[in-house]
Enzyme design. Sequence first.
Site, PDB file in Angstrom:
ATOM      1  N   TYR A 134      39.626 -27.755 105.119  1.00  0.00           N
ATOM      2  CA  TYR A 134      38.930 -27.344 106.338  1.00  0.00           C
ATOM      3  C   TYR A 134      37.580 -26.673 106.106  1.00  0.00           C
ATOM      4  CZ  TYR A 134      42.697 -28.431 109.602  1.00  0.00           C
ATOM      5  OH  TYR A 134      43.608 -29.077 110.393  1.00  0.00           O
ATOM      6  N   LYS A 185      51.395 -31.263  97.393  1.00  0.00           N
ATOM      7  CA  LYS A 185      51.395 -32.664  96.977  1.00  0.00           C
ATOM      8  C   LYS A 185      50.911 -32.713  95.529  1.00  0.00           C
ATOM      9  CE  LYS A 185      51.955 -37.042  97.924  1.00  0.00           C
ATOM     10  NZ  LYS A 185      53.306 -37.617  98.061  1.00  0.00           N
ATOM     11  N   ASP A 218      55.666 -34.701 101.830  1.00  0.00           N
ATOM     12  CA  ASP A 218      56.234 -35.883 102.501  1.00  0.00           C
ATOM     13  C   ASP A 218      57.743 -35.731 102.663  1.00  0.00           C
ATOM     14  OD1 ASP A 218      56.345 -36.064  99.712  1.00  0.00           O
ATOM     15  OD2 ASP A 218      55.985 -38.226  99.628  1.00  0.00           O
ATOM     16  N   ASP A 242      48.895 -27.756 109.406  1.00  0.00           N
ATOM     17  CA  ASP A 242      48.520 -28.277 110.725  1.00  0.00           C
ATOM     18  C   ASP A 242      49.490 -29.378 111.141  1.00  0.00           C
ATOM     19  OD1 ASP A 242      46.960 -28.846 113.053  1.00  0.00           O
ATOM     20  OD2 ASP A 242      46.053 -30.530 111.973  1.00  0.00           O
ATOM     21  N   ASP A 246      52.903 -29.425 114.214  1.00  0.00           N
ATOM     22  CA  ASP A 246      53.103 -30.309 115.365  1.00  0.00           C
ATOM     23  C   ASP A 246      54.521 -30.889 115.304  1.00  0.00           C
ATOM     24  OD1 ASP A 246      50.446 -29.959 116.328  1.00  0.00           O
ATOM     25  OD2 ASP A 246      50.347 -32.062 116.962  1.00  0.00           O
TER      26      ASP A 246
END
Length: 355
Positions: A134, A185, A218, A242, A246
């Site tokens: 970001y 990751k 994942d 982020d 959701d």
Amino acid sequence: MKVAVIPGDGIGVDVTVEAVKVLRRAGEVFGRSIEIEMLPWNADHYLKTGITMPADGYTMLRQFDAVFIGALGDPRVPDNRHARDILLGTRFELDLYVNYRPVQLLDDRLCPLKGRKTADVNFIVFRENTEGLYVGVGGRFKAGTEDEIAVQEEINTYKGVERIIRHAFEFAHAHGRRKVCMADKSNAMAEGHALWQRVFKEVAQQHPDIQSRHVYIDALALLMVQDPSQFDVIVTNNMFGDIITDLGAALQGGLGVAPSGNLHPGRTSMFEPVHGSAPPLAGRNVANPIGAILSTALMLDYAGFEREAAAIETAVRESVATGHTTTDIGGSLGTRETGDHIAQLIVSELKHHAN
Ligand code: NAD
Ligand code: IPM
Ligand code: MN
């Protein structure tokens, strides 16, 4: 308590009216003086003036005890310039390194997963909030041509990674949570996420009483759906946080109900629903105000007004349990009527205690 309120764009405006209504009511009921100052920074203001926020805007915000933001984003500002300054700018400039996103199911009925109950969906996501993908480091070369090169760097610093991981463990301690899971990751992003691996192991060693676990991001997405009950505290980077919040919102009944806090312990912090400005719903009295209302509860709780925060949460739970909600979670009320109902239940709470 002095609160700066930025309603922003779209349904940000609709839900902020209700959040402020409930906040004021909680103040009245418990005899707290809550001073609210509205700041007009949004897409309209930017399109009219060319200014996203004033030069001393972040300094202004630091004068308040807390900041509340509705949502920012407008199709007339396709590069999202104003949201980057107002929303991401506030996170960065106020150094709000902890993005606190509780994933808590309010009522069995709201969970989209078969057979899951409130006890099964009850964890906290700590999202790193000041770096990662970001930071806006990068650029484009030969933009608009077939030779275009687009670079967007992910920044991971020892300081940034350490403070969010440490916060996750310290929160677990303070709140009787026994497990911290870190998601990265590092199998594919061997450089940046090796730092997350190293720091997580270091900090975990300092907290032998907390069970620490690593899961690739994942796999985390899979496990959050298959069995969310295994999670207690999750810590991850800015972008992954982020995305999974959701998903977390979906487990709670949708984006309309998910609250968040952007914190720098001991400093002015910012509170906002997890959802965006949902332009198609704007101004139609349909947006769910619960995410925004619960964000004011997080704000009060953070400021040390635990009873006021608990009263708001209880009122929200009651309105959900009795079906006094907007249509996205199965009710038939509008945004305003839902806010009115919740505000009025806070008065009932006071009577309840007084009797
Ligand atoms: P969104 O969160 O606005 O909407 C996603 C979906 O959830 C839509 O179907 C929407 O109708 C629904 N939804 C969201 N909030 C709801 C509510 N309170 N009640 C009922 N339904 C709700 O995300 P998007 O569509 O990807 O983005 C729209 C704009 O918002 C974009 O400009 C985006 O950049 C911005 N955005 C801002 C924030 C923020 O300010 N914190 C967060 C996310 C997105
Ligand atoms: C959020 C939003 C923001 C983010 C956008 C609007 C920049 O999606 O708060 O979750 O990505 O942080
Ligand atoms: Mn988001």
